[in-house]
Write a protein that holds these residues in place. Sequence first.
Motif, PDB file in Angstrom:
ATOM      1  N   THR A  85     -37.562   4.540-123.889  1.00 29.29           N
ATOM      2  CA  THR A  85     -37.515   5.586-122.863  1.00 29.29           C
ATOM      3  C   THR A  85     -37.440   6.969-123.499  1.00 29.29           C
ATOM      4  OG1 THR A  85     -35.112   5.365-122.695  1.00 29.29           O
ATOM      5  CG2 THR A  85     -36.423   4.095-121.143  1.00 29.29           C
TER       6      THR A  85
ATOM      7  N   LYS B 103     -40.308   9.949-123.007  1.00 33.07           N
ATOM      8  CA  LYS B 103     -39.964  11.322-122.606  1.00 33.07           C
ATOM      9  C   LYS B 103     -40.464  12.333-123.627  1.00 33.07           C
ATOM     10  CE  LYS B 103     -35.969  10.215-119.755  1.00 33.07           C
ATOM     11  NZ  LYS B 103     -34.523  10.328-119.584  1.00 33.07           N
TER      12      LYS B 103
ATOM     13  N   LYS C 100     -44.207  12.837-123.274  1.00 33.50           N
ATOM     14  CA  LYS C 100     -44.524  13.686-122.127  1.00 33.50           C
ATOM     15  C   LYS C 100     -44.306  15.155-122.469  1.00 33.50           C
ATOM     16  CE  LYS C 100     -43.511  10.339-118.483  1.00 33.50           C
ATOM     17  NZ  LYS C 100     -42.613  10.015-117.366  1.00 33.50           N
TER      18      LYS C 100
END
Length: 126
Positions: free
Chosen positions: A56, A60, A63
Amino acid sequence: MDSFITIRFKRETAKRFQEFSKSHFKTHTQTMEAILDFFLYNEISPKEKLGPTGRTIEAKLLKRINAVIAIIRDVEKTQTKPTVAMIESLFQSEGPVKKPLILEKKFTEGKKKVRFQEKRNPKNEL
């Protein structure tokens, strides 16, 4: 010699523990000691969540990196390239192109038209 004690586990849990133990340690005792020491040293409980996982966090970060790339491309298009073009045009050594005036007539030097010609007299040609 150390004495052993029996602990009862469900069959599935015992199998998982044995596989883990074989892949990381020499004996089951060393494995259990390492697990207990890890929890005691880090002062955490096996029941609590440690937070976001590596996947995760990676998602992130990717992105955010993509967002930064988009911002940089936008800056290049709107600020950097036009500014560079203006600066290059200032430093070019070519002089300004001279445009002819509207009243100025252009004469071509390659093709000169003869304005006056001698008259030929048919009598003199004989």
